[in-house]
Design a protein around this motif. Structure first.
Motif, mmCIF file in Angstrom:
data_model
loop_
_atom_site.group_PDB
_atom_site.id
_atom_site.type_symbol
_atom_site.label_atom_id
_atom_site.label_comp_id
_atom_site.label_asym_id
_atom_site.label_seq_id
_atom_site.Cartn_x
_atom_site.Cartn_y
_atom_site.Cartn_z
ATOM 1 N N TYR A 182 0.824 -1.229 0.190
ATOM 2 C CA TYR A 182 -0.117 -0.147 -0.190
ATOM 3 C C TYR A 182 0.752 1.287 0.076
ATOM 4 O O TYR A 182 0.331 2.212 0.343
ATOM 5 N N GLU A 183 1.967 1.199 -0.166
ATOM 6 C CA GLU A 183 3.171 2.410 -0.220
ATOM 7 C C GLU A 183 3.880 2.459 -1.477
ATOM 8 O O GLU A 183 3.796 1.438 -2.252
ATOM 9 N N ASP A 184 4.669 3.509 -1.617
ATOM 10 C CA ASP A 184 5.300 3.743 -3.014
ATOM 11 C C ASP A 184 6.755 3.800 -2.810
ATOM 12 O O ASP A 184 7.602 3.551 -3.439
ATOM 13 N N GLU A 185 7.206 3.814 -1.358
ATOM 14 C CA GLU A 185 8.710 3.896 -1.134
ATOM 15 C C GLU A 185 8.961 2.367 -0.897
ATOM 16 O O GLU A 185 8.450 1.504 -0.431
ATOM 17 N N GLN A 186 10.128 2.082 -1.746
ATOM 18 C CA GLN A 186 11.018 1.049 -1.615
ATOM 19 C C GLN A 186 12.473 1.026 -0.737
ATOM 20 O O GLN A 186 12.864 1.901 -0.381
ATOM 21 N N HIS A 187 12.565 -0.320 -0.162
ATOM 22 C CA HIS A 187 13.674 -0.433 0.696
ATOM 23 C C HIS A 187 14.584 -1.543 0.269
ATOM 24 O O HIS A 187 13.959 -2.615 0.064
ATOM 25 N N LYS A 188 15.994 -1.357 0.215
ATOM 26 C CA LYS A 188 16.753 -2.418 -0.085
ATOM 27 C C LYS A 188 16.766 -3.496 1.091
ATOM 28 O O LYS A 188 17.026 -3.080 2.169
ATOM 29 N N VAL A 189 16.639 -4.851 0.724
ATOM 30 C CA VAL A 189 16.731 -5.724 1.786
ATOM 31 C C VAL A 189 17.940 -6.755 1.877
ATOM 32 O O VAL A 189 18.368 -7.191 2.599
ATOM 33 N N THR A 190 18.541 -6.941 0.488
ATOM 34 C CA THR A 190 19.520 -7.575 0.565
ATOM 35 C C THR A 190 20.453 -7.290 -0.802
ATOM 36 O O THR A 190 19.741 -6.742 -1.892
ATOM 37 N N GLN A 191 21.609 -7.632 -0.997
ATOM 38 C CA GLN A 191 22.420 -7.641 -2.083
ATOM 39 C C GLN A 191 23.635 -8.718 -2.194
ATOM 40 O O GLN A 191 23.904 -9.447 -1.157
ATOM 41 N N ALA A 192 23.932 -9.159 -3.513
ATOM 42 C CA ALA A 192 25.080 -10.088 -3.641
ATOM 43 C C ALA A 192 25.650 -10.005 -4.850
ATOM 44 O O ALA A 192 25.045 -9.481 -5.607
ATOM 45 N N VAL A 193 26.895 -10.892 -5.085
ATOM 46 C CA VAL A 193 27.365 -10.679 -6.313
ATOM 47 C C VAL A 193 27.313 -12.106 -6.841
ATOM 48 O O VAL A 193 27.615 -13.439 -6.104
ATOM 49 N N PHE A 194 26.501 -12.497 -8.018
ATOM 50 C CA PHE A 194 26.219 -13.536 -8.761
ATOM 51 C C PHE A 194 27.508 -13.900 -9.632
ATOM 52 O O PHE A 194 27.568 -12.873 -10.418
ATOM 53 N N THR A 195 27.944 -15.178 -9.822
ATOM 54 C CA THR A 195 28.738 -15.271 -11.112
ATOM 55 C C THR A 195 28.165 -16.509 -11.882
ATOM 56 O O THR A 195 27.704 -17.661 -11.261
ATOM 57 N N PHE A 196 27.927 -16.635 -13.023
ATOM 58 C CA PHE A 196 27.411 -17.339 -14.303
ATOM 59 C C PHE A 196 28.484 -17.814 -15.015
ATOM 60 O O PHE A 196 29.398 -17.014 -15.322
ATOM 61 N N VAL A 197 28.372 -19.032 -15.582
ATOM 62 C CA VAL A 197 29.242 -19.532 -16.559
ATOM 63 C C VAL A 197 28.400 -20.037 -17.521
ATOM 64 O O VAL A 197 27.260 -20.469 -17.401
ATOM 65 N N ALA A 198 28.570 -19.428 -18.863
ATOM 66 C CA ALA A 198 28.118 -19.824 -19.973
ATOM 67 C C ALA A 198 28.180 -21.324 -20.322
ATOM 68 O O ALA A 198 29.248 -21.817 -20.267
ATOM 69 N N LEU A 199 27.184 -21.971 -20.968
ATOM 70 C CA LEU A 199 27.291 -23.370 -21.049
ATOM 71 C C LEU A 199 27.083 -23.913 -22.408
ATOM 72 O O LEU A 199 26.115 -23.360 -22.924
ATOM 73 N N ASP A 200 27.748 -25.042 -22.993
ATOM 74 C CA ASP A 200 27.556 -25.265 -24.395
ATOM 75 C C ASP A 200 26.555 -26.465 -24.247
ATOM 76 O O ASP A 200 25.707 -26.582 -23.086
ATOM 77 N N ASP A 201 26.011 -27.006 -25.481
ATOM 78 C CA ASP A 201 25.003 -28.188 -25.481
ATOM 79 C C ASP A 201 25.360 -29.460 -24.606
ATOM 80 O O ASP A 201 24.309 -30.231 -24.457
ATOM 81 N N ASN A 202 26.681 -29.622 -24.230
ATOM 82 C CA ASN A 202 27.104 -30.714 -23.416
ATOM 83 C C ASN A 202 27.271 -30.279 -21.957
ATOM 84 O O ASN A 202 27.901 -31.165 -21.209
ATOM 85 N N GLY A 203 26.847 -28.997 -21.455
ATOM 86 C CA GLY A 203 26.915 -28.668 -20.388
ATOM 87 C C GLY A 203 28.230 -28.038 -19.851
ATOM 88 O O GLY A 203 28.538 -28.127 -18.500
ATOM 89 N N ARG A 204 29.319 -28.147 -20.793
ATOM 90 C CA ARG A 204 30.319 -27.568 -20.443
ATOM 91 C C ARG A 204 30.662 -26.065 -20.787
ATOM 92 O O ARG A 204 30.038 -25.516 -21.492
#
Length: 120
Positions: free
Chosen positions: A93-115
């Protein structure tokens, strides 16, 4: 500056912990989903989460709160994508937002064999 969330949803009763607040694992999962969408788009293909660093919870999320996840790519390596991810809550019911958490995520791109494959 207006930024668009990678993902937005409402916290529901099924997502609570024993204290009645939203379970931190649910929030972490939501952040991983949002960041994964951005990483897959940047990699132009499948990705997998390989690391999550520095998560800190600042405020609780309550049932009914709107939760928005914002992502910013901070590094693109040969096979990996690293991004800063923040979760914000807004009482329904409000307009104001509050940050609740943050983190750094790292992803790896995968080929068709999951490598690992090169990021375009």
């Amino acid at each position: 500056m207006t930024r668009e969330p990678a993902i937005r949803t409402a916290a529901m009763p099924a997502d609570t912990n024993a204290n009645g607040d939203i379970f931190g694992g649910w929030l972490m999962s939501l952040m991983d989903m949002g960041a994964g969408l951005i990483a897959a788009r940047r990699a132009r293909g499948p990705v997998a989460t390989v690391a999550m660093d520095g998560m800190q919870f600042h405020l609780p999320v309550k049932v009914g709160d709107e939760v928005s996840v914002y992502c910013e790519i901070t590094r693109v390596g040969r096979t990996s994508i690293t991004m800063a991810v923040e979760a914000w809550r807004r009482h329904r019911y409000e307009d104001e937002q509050h940050k609740v958490t943050q983190a750094v995520f790292t992803f790896v791109a995968l080929d068709d064999n999951g490598r690992p494959r090169l990021v375009d």
